[in-house]
Design an enzyme around this catalytic site. Sequence first.
Site, PDB file in Angstrom:
ATOM      1  CG  ASP A  63      -0.133   0.032   2.536  1.00 41.80           C
ATOM      2  OD1 ASP A  63       0.828  -0.751   2.640  1.00 41.80           O
ATOM      3  OD2 ASP A  63      -0.475   0.814   3.434  1.00 41.80           O
ATOM      4  CD  GLU A  64      -0.801   4.766   3.085  1.00 43.71           C
ATOM      5  OE1 GLU A  64      -1.840   5.328   3.447  1.00 43.71           O
ATOM      6  OE2 GLU A  64       0.158   4.557   3.857  1.00 43.71           O
TER       7      GLU A  64
END
Length: 843
Positions: free
Chosen positions: A528-529
């Site tokens: 993620d991210e």
Amino acid sequence: MVKYLIVVLFIISFNALALEQVDLDKMSRQLDVKYTLIEANATCPAYVTQCYLSELALTLPYDLLDKSWVIYFSQLMPIIHGSNQQFDITHINGDLHKISPSESFTGFIAGKAHKLRFYTQNSQITRSEFMPNYLLSDAKQALATKVIVSTLVDEDTTTGLETQPYLEPFTTLSQLRTSKSDKTPWMGPRYHFENSHKPLKTSFPEGIIPKPSAMQVTSDKKVDLSGGIRLVLNGIKRDRISAALGRMSTVGINERESGVLLDISLRKKSGTRDEAYTLLVTEAGIYITANTSSGAFYALQSLMGLFDGKSLLVNEVEIKDSPHYEFRGLHIDTARNFRSKQFVLDTIKHMASYKLNRLHLHLADDEGWRLEIDGLPELTEVGGYRCFDLSEQNCLLPQLGAGNDKGSSVNGYYNRQDYIDILRYADKHHITVIPSLDMPGHSRAAIVSMEARYRRLTALGKYEAAQKYRLVDTDDKTVYRSIQHYNDNTLNVCLPQTYAFIDKVLDGVQGLHRQAGVPLNTYHIGADETAGAWLNSPACKTLLKTYGSLNGYFIERVSQMVTAKGVQVAAWSDGLGDVRVHNMPTNVQSNVWGTLAEGGHVVSHEHINRKWQVVISNPDVTYFDFPYTSHPMERGNHWATRAVDTRKVFEFMPDNLPAHAEVWRNSRYHHYEANDTQSGLNEGVTAAGIQAHLWSEMIRTDKQAEYMLYPRLLAFAERAWHKPKWALEYKKGRIYSVFSEYFDKTAQLERDADWQRFISILGYKELPKLAKEGVFYRIPHVAIGLHKNGEMIFFTPIPGFDIEIKTAQGWQPAHGGIPLAHLRAVRARKGDRVGRTQLMHNH
């Protein structure tokens, strides 16, 4: 000439002033730091769209001209502009900032505050977002760094809650609202009176948490188990229910030949889930029939749920039960701030009591690596700790207000035996552990640790070995900033040593599972991210021409590595959005975490339609690092929602995500619309389950973690196990809003009645049980209003608590005869435990 020499000598002497250790120690003890949040939604400098305005006041009780001191402190969002010319503020990395005297600094005058105002990007609105443990050092770092004493946290001796003496009070709505359009209310006693449901029952009904599929009290007779149980097992191994038997023993139900018959049989019933069971309590004995040992284990937990905690009498009942979801999970972030081994073991025990069966352990992130991997000692020797070492030779930077104590509770790791013990303990409680070591973003702890390994082996002349797992690409000139404001936290997905490192870690984790005798079923890669650190990397030139998303390339490649080891791959949904589905394994777990108020149902439906194992993880309701109520004194983050109380978790309808637009609001307290016309679920596909999450950026102690988990976790367990009749069935293609009214009055009344049942069991039975086990659960807030006769009404949304009011005469039991104007504060109490004091503001 003599006068001139004197002036020159004075100037030289002034410039030569430098702190000695004794001076720095004194300054760290006596420097008073006061932080004031002036406005959460300030008028920003022209180049910034959202910011908040703060002020730091620095005061010494004695004169000090020296300029050689510096202060390091954590500020979650980067400071973008300061207005005091006597100081310079520098953003170091992540949340770490530095204050140093400027050339214009005229020195401290005894008792006079130097006030430094500054604007900070985005917003901070809860007190827990303002980090403690400011560090005082000298400019050359020649002296021992000290924590400034005035920035230490303390503990309220009455409530056990953290206090922050360095942080001035929050009293106005301008400190609570993040924009001009933000309508978030200050959730005080009168707000709760107008928006809470008063408990109607003064004692608990027959029932358990989570609610069974079917339960019937068959007579008014009671079965007394104080004389013990006589256990008869048919087709089930004792060790598979030993943890449940151990829980029974802790309340005094032991095995005896003269005890009540407890007959447990495994007998598969077709058409039911593996964890299904029946429980029959009669005078003649207690009979459990289950499909599997897990079902038998849960039947015993249900038996324990029938007790009120005051006696060992239980009604004659018949329960037929089966879970709604196969996957019933809890995610614990041990990376940002460490959670002790004992906390994890205790949490496993409580999860099992309420029939949760997946523990997602977040073991590595930018701020910490928490699992010992054989052959890579630096991962934990360096990456397991944060302290003041700007070179990061011995520890990571002191992010998140970590201070300078490597022995602090925010630091630590699980050695190999710790992890094996956790795995075995979880297995005995029928819980599967899903380890996660986040990559390619959120990987700073790994990058820094492997750089320490590189330096160590290079110094020994072992150049090839040093390079093998090095995660720094010296030729990558990409300038980037991650969502947590790091400029060096992302693995380069084009380097071969990146995959050598991941393979080494995977083998290490799988080896620990083998040693424990507990197979590694699922591995969560995070994904993620990702900030995209490789865009200007020479190593990526060829891949950039071939792949539209290098993050997608990374996830595909690592997914295949995980699958080749016989393990299911899991990841967060935003990372999986970059992949080419045909290049992924067929068996993928996706934690979908889009905010419902911003169309989060769309991604959930997309991934469910791919026939992936989707675990609903929407932050609006499953993130327990958000406050219970919108109040500065309640711990938590605020970006996705402003309040996640126990009732909101109870009201969750995870089979129909867009429907919540009828009953919930967004993070600015506005109604929103959820349009499902182009994102409908295909026929016959559903989510695999739901997961609660405890991220730990603002949770520095196990005690704080328990406060955030309980009692919300019990409401979550209710939703994971049981689908209520009042839940609105999903219909493809609808548009939901406050005006659509699909969730009709009948369903609302059924939900409200079900809530009354739940809170009665929670308040009168389950919370007292948790209290006996030493759990630091949240004492509920108090609601206050006026009866039509003018008398005050007091209640707590969860029953079973006493209420106290504060007047000019001090604290006293609540009563309706006192005028509202005389009331200064209110709080709830349960025995020796006292809840947060609520002041009677005008909000």
